[in-house]
Enzyme design. Structure first.
Site, PDB file in Angstrom:
ATOM      1  N   SER A 106       0.800  -1.220   0.000  1.00 38.63           N
ATOM      2  CA  SER A 106       0.000   0.000   0.000  1.00 38.63           C
ATOM      3  C   SER A 106       0.833   1.272   0.000  1.00 38.63           C
ATOM      4  CB  SER A 106      -0.947   0.013   1.203  1.00 38.63           C
ATOM      5  OG  SER A 106      -0.230  -0.058   2.417  1.00 38.63           O
ATOM      6  N   ASP A 151      -2.152   8.706   7.666  1.00 38.68           N
ATOM      7  CA  ASP A 151      -3.103   7.911   8.445  1.00 38.68           C
ATOM      8  C   ASP A 151      -2.322   7.002   9.389  1.00 38.68           C
ATOM      9  OD1 ASP A 151      -2.156   5.831   6.869  1.00 38.68           O
ATOM     10  OD2 ASP A 151      -4.018   5.524   5.763  1.00 38.68           O
ATOM     11  N   HIS A 210       0.544   5.201   6.707  1.00 39.41           N
ATOM     12  CA  HIS A 210       1.183   5.722   5.503  1.00 39.41           C
ATOM     13  C   HIS A 210       1.641   7.170   5.647  1.00 39.41           C
ATOM     14  CE1 HIS A 210      -1.885   2.652   4.355  1.00 39.41           C
ATOM     15  NE2 HIS A 210      -0.818   2.160   3.736  1.00 39.41           N
TER      16      HIS A 210
END
EC number: 3.1.1.-
Length: 370
Positions: free
Chosen positions: A41, A336, A339
């Site tokens: 991600s 967040d 990340h």
């Protein structure tokens, strides 16, 4: 065409069809002709959008500062590889493989998938994803697609791919969404920190070798960042047993073991195990540590909380749909629970590109110029 047959076909160029074909000018841009991306991600730019998975970011406020809006990037704007592509001179972002059509594949592709890991089962707790093995499978399919644009000239395709940059950033989820999740996975019962790292490296060696067999010659391999200090860990970790402060020292110690093995793997590859290839190791652990430790010097006012999220440190849950994030994202290191913000991604890409402070044995710029 079977994989083994194609490897031989690509390596030795047994069959030539027609005359030489030159890549059209739109793809001869920047310092390298193409960029191929593998990872999770941290660099996924939309491959997970259509998957049945909790690891998706195709909703606001994700992408709030990205020119194209919400695309599936797990941050407010550009990812690390977006910034890297721009530094390399690409005029457009490298697209997700799930949306590439036709000759666009010649400019490269992003195969990364949120929740993905080196191990196939990693990330299953979050739903569907594309593991590193599957990403490599997709790449081999892409190489076979590219061959048609070289009229079957495998030598020409080999030369073309040999000039491209390959980026692989794997391992974070093998710890966060596998080894350190004993309620869902058995790996922590079957391995200790050392043997788990060795097991990951064994699999990773095979995966990176397969990329080499299908044309990769300039490969950037990243270590895992200081994930014991991300907001998610700060929110959940009981620091009474942590001698290094609020960070989860147990996770960080395991990551250091893994990273040392990745660096040794890069050494083995460079010393002739994969003839003609050049690997660069990025010390993501050191670079993320330095960015947090010297946050004020980079303009960060908050280095331990997410810009959006839920709970302590905004780290218990990722950004909720349509949640209002912090007003000034440039002041936050983390977007967040997991990340970095766009600002952090850009700083990391710039610091990695033309300096050996975080790259070994040469910089990404030196690799591109080979």
């Amino acid at each position: 065409m079977g994989a083994l047959r194609f490897i031989l076909f690509l390596t030795f160029g047994f069959v030539l069809f027609g005359s030489k074909w030159t890549v059209s000018q739109p793809y001869q841009q920047g310092q390298v002709p193409c960029l191929f991306i593998f990872g999770d991600s941290l660099v996924d730019n939309g491959n997970n959008n259509r998957l049945l998975s909790l690891a998706r970011a195709n909703y606001r406020p994700y992408g709030i500062d990205f020119p194209q809006g919400t695309t599936g990037r797990f941050t407010n704007g550009r990812t690390y590889v977006d910034a890297l592509a721009q530094i390399l001179g690409f005029r457009a972002y490298i697209p997700p493989y799930s949306r590439i059509r036709g000759q666009a594949i010649l400019r490269g592709a992003n195969f990364a998938s949120g929740a993905a890991g080196i191990r196939d089962e990693t990330g299953d707790n979050l739903g569907a994803h594309t593991s590193m093995n599957q990403q490599v499978d997709l790449y081999t399919t892409a190489v076979q697609q590219m061959l048609r644009y070289f009229r079957g000239d495998t030598n020409e395709l080999q030369r073309y791919l040999g000039r491209c940059i390959y980026y692989s950033g794997m391992g974070s989820n093998d710890y966060l969404n596998n080894y350190f999740m004993p309620d869902f996975y058995s790996t922590s019962s079957n391995f200790n920190d050392k043997s788990f790292a060795e097991s990951l490296i064994k699999n990773y060696t095979q995966q990176l070798t397969r990329l080499y067999q299908f044309g990769a010659r300039k490969i950037v391999v990243t270590g895992v960042g200081q994930i014991g200090c991300i907001p998610y860990q700060l929110a959940r970790y009981n620091n009474r047993n942590n001698s290094t402060g609020r960070c989860n020292g147990k996770i960080n110690n395991a990551i250091v073991l893994f990273n040392s093995q990745v660096k040794k793997l890069v050494d083995r590859f460079n010393k002739g195990q994969l003839k003609g290839a050049k690997f660069v190791y990025l010390d993501s652990y050191k670079s993320t540590y330095d960015l947090a430790a010297n946050g004020a010097a980079y303009g960060f006012e908050v280095v331990d909380k997410g810009c959006c999220g839920v709970g302590r440190n905004n780290g218990q849950i990722t950004c909720l749909p349509l949640q209002t994030p912090c007003p000034d994202r440039t002041k936050y290191l983390f977007w967040d629970a997991f990340h970095p913000t766009e600002t952090a991604n850009i700083l990391l890409a710039k610091s990695n590109f033309n300096s050996r402070a975080y790259s070994y044995p040469i910089s990404i710029q030196e690799l591109a110029n080979l």
